[in-house]
Write a protein that holds these residues in place. Structure first.
Motif, PDB file in Angstrom:
ATOM      1  N   ASN A 171       0.820  -1.206   0.000  1.00  0.00           N
ATOM      2  CA  ASN A 171       0.000   0.000   0.000  1.00  0.00           C
ATOM      3  C   ASN A 171       0.853   1.256   0.000  1.00  0.00           C
ATOM      4  O   ASN A 171       0.328   2.366   0.053  1.00  0.00           O
ATOM      5  CB  ASN A 171      -0.913   0.011   1.237  1.00  0.00           C
ATOM      6  CG  ASN A 171      -1.978  -1.081   1.155  1.00  0.00           C
ATOM      7  OD1 ASN A 171      -2.539  -1.304   0.089  1.00  0.00           O
ATOM      8  ND2 ASN A 171      -2.244  -1.735   2.269  1.00  0.00           N
ATOM      9  N   ALA A 172       2.172   1.083  -0.030  1.00  0.00           N
ATOM     10  CA  ALA A 172       3.081   2.232   0.017  1.00  0.00           C
ATOM     11  C   ALA A 172       3.128   2.910  -1.351  1.00  0.00           C
ATOM     12  O   ALA A 172       3.311   2.257  -2.366  1.00  0.00           O
ATOM     13  CB  ALA A 172       4.474   1.778   0.418  1.00  0.00           C
ATOM     14  N   PRO A 173       2.967   4.233  -1.386  1.00  0.00           N
ATOM     15  CA  PRO A 173       3.015   4.923  -2.682  1.00  0.00           C
ATOM     16  C   PRO A 173       4.419   4.942  -3.268  1.00  0.00           C
ATOM     17  O   PRO A 173       5.414   4.773  -2.553  1.00  0.00           O
ATOM     18  CB  PRO A 173       2.558   6.348  -2.336  1.00  0.00           C
ATOM     19  CG  PRO A 173       2.910   6.518  -0.901  1.00  0.00           C
ATOM     20  CD  PRO A 173       2.727   5.165  -0.269  1.00  0.00           C
ATOM     21  N   LEU A 174       4.493   5.148  -4.552  1.00  0.00           N
ATOM     22  CA  LEU A 174       5.770   5.355  -5.225  1.00  0.00           C
ATOM     23  C   LEU A 174       6.212   6.778  -4.873  1.00  0.00           C
ATOM     24  O   LEU A 174       5.469   7.729  -5.074  1.00  0.00           O
ATOM     25  CB  LEU A 174       5.583   5.187  -6.736  1.00  0.00           C
ATOM     26  CG  LEU A 174       6.824   5.055  -7.612  1.00  0.00           C
ATOM     27  CD1 LEU A 174       6.458   4.386  -8.933  1.00  0.00           C
ATOM     28  CD2 LEU A 174       7.464   6.395  -7.901  1.00  0.00           C
ATOM     29  N   MET A 175       7.414   6.922  -4.338  1.00  0.00           N
ATOM     30  CA  MET A 175       7.867   8.215  -3.839  1.00  0.00           C
ATOM     31  C   MET A 175       8.815   8.907  -4.815  1.00  0.00           C
ATOM     32  O   MET A 175       9.732   8.284  -5.362  1.00  0.00           O
ATOM     33  CB  MET A 175       8.564   8.049  -2.487  1.00  0.00           C
ATOM     34  CG  MET A 175       7.684   7.481  -1.389  1.00  0.00           C
ATOM     35  SD  MET A 175       6.265   8.543  -0.988  1.00  0.00           S
ATOM     36  CE  MET A 175       7.095   9.978  -0.306  1.00  0.00           C
TER      37      MET A 175
END
Length: 260
Positions: A114-118
């Motif tokens: 669920n971690a966004p692309l940073m």
């Protein structure tokens, strides 16, 4: 012959012009023509597009990022920005694209996370807002293009140029033209070269891509000229008039669908 003799001066060669037209058609076919038709706008470096007051550099960058994502039609993409070193392990390859990839109805998910692309940014870029906006839109265009399974005309070798063109296709052509080349003369405080984006299209190529977008979207010349650097205005007018004269003869169905 007379039409060519007295017609607008061409600012790029015929092969480059053909590649830009073909790649614009490729972008229309792959990146949601309805978003281009109904939602895409010519994004100008003004308070109308980037309004509001903020209390910190990070807030300003976040505000620019959120607006730029929306204008790019990528507001539903799980992407965020940070002034720190990005710690997310999410990569472009982890993104799963649905049938609609841009606009309010876009369906984009992440594999196993669920971690966004940073995306990272240099806080000093806030002092050069057009460069920051251009850098963000270039990064978003890169993610969009690399996520796509269909290579642009010319294949992998032309991916950097296609990314710049897609940013113009999204509506950022004025900002891209203004940041395609930074003069190295003048006082040291006027411009920090280390904060400039790396352009893959030349200034004339970027101006031509901007003009093609404006003709297809029926943006009047006067709406654009006042926001361009002074040395770009004549080339833009020449490109715009040249495209207006030749758009009816194109054999690209995607371009005809917009020009009609």
């Amino acid at each position: 012959m007379l039409a060519k003799l007295f017609g607008p001066k061409e600012i790029i060669d015929e092969n480059t012009k053909n590649w830009i037209w073909d790649t614009f058609a490729w972008a229309i076919e792959n990146f949601d023509i309805n978003v281009l038709k109904n939602d895409a706008r010519l994004i100008l470096p003004s308070n109308d597009f980037y309004p509001g007051k903020v209390s910190s550099i990070d807030e300003m960058a976040q505000a620019m990022f959120i607006n730029t994502k929306k204008y790019a039609g990528m507001q539903n993409w799980p992407i965020d920005i940070t002034s720190s070193s990005p710690t997310s392990t999410t990569a472009i390859e982890d993104l799963r694209l649905g049938n609609v990839i841009r606009g309010e109805n876009a369906e984009i998910n992440i594999n196993l996370s669920n971690a966004p692309l940073m995306l990272g940014f240099n806080p000093n870029q806030v002092n050069q807002p057009q460069d920051l906006i251009a850098g963000i839109s270039q990064a978003l265009a890169s993610i969009l293009v690399i996520s796509n399974k269909v290579l642009p005309p010319g294949g992998k070798e032309y991916l950097p140029q296609a990314i710049d063109l897609v940013a113009c296709f999204m509506g950022f052509g004025v900002i891209f033209a203004n940041t395609a080349y930074q003069f190295k003369g003048g006082c040291g405080s006027c411009n920090n070269a280390s904060l400039n984006r790396q352009a893959a299209l030349t200034e004339p190529e970027t101006v031509y891509a901007l003009a093609l977008f404006c003709v297809l979207k029926k943006e009047p010349i006067k709406q654009v000229k006042g926001h361009l650097k002074s040395h770009l205005k004549k080339d833009f007018v020449n490109a715009y008039k040249s495209i207006e004269q030749s758009i009816g003869a194109t054999t690209q169905p995607a371009l005809l669908a917009l020009a009609s």
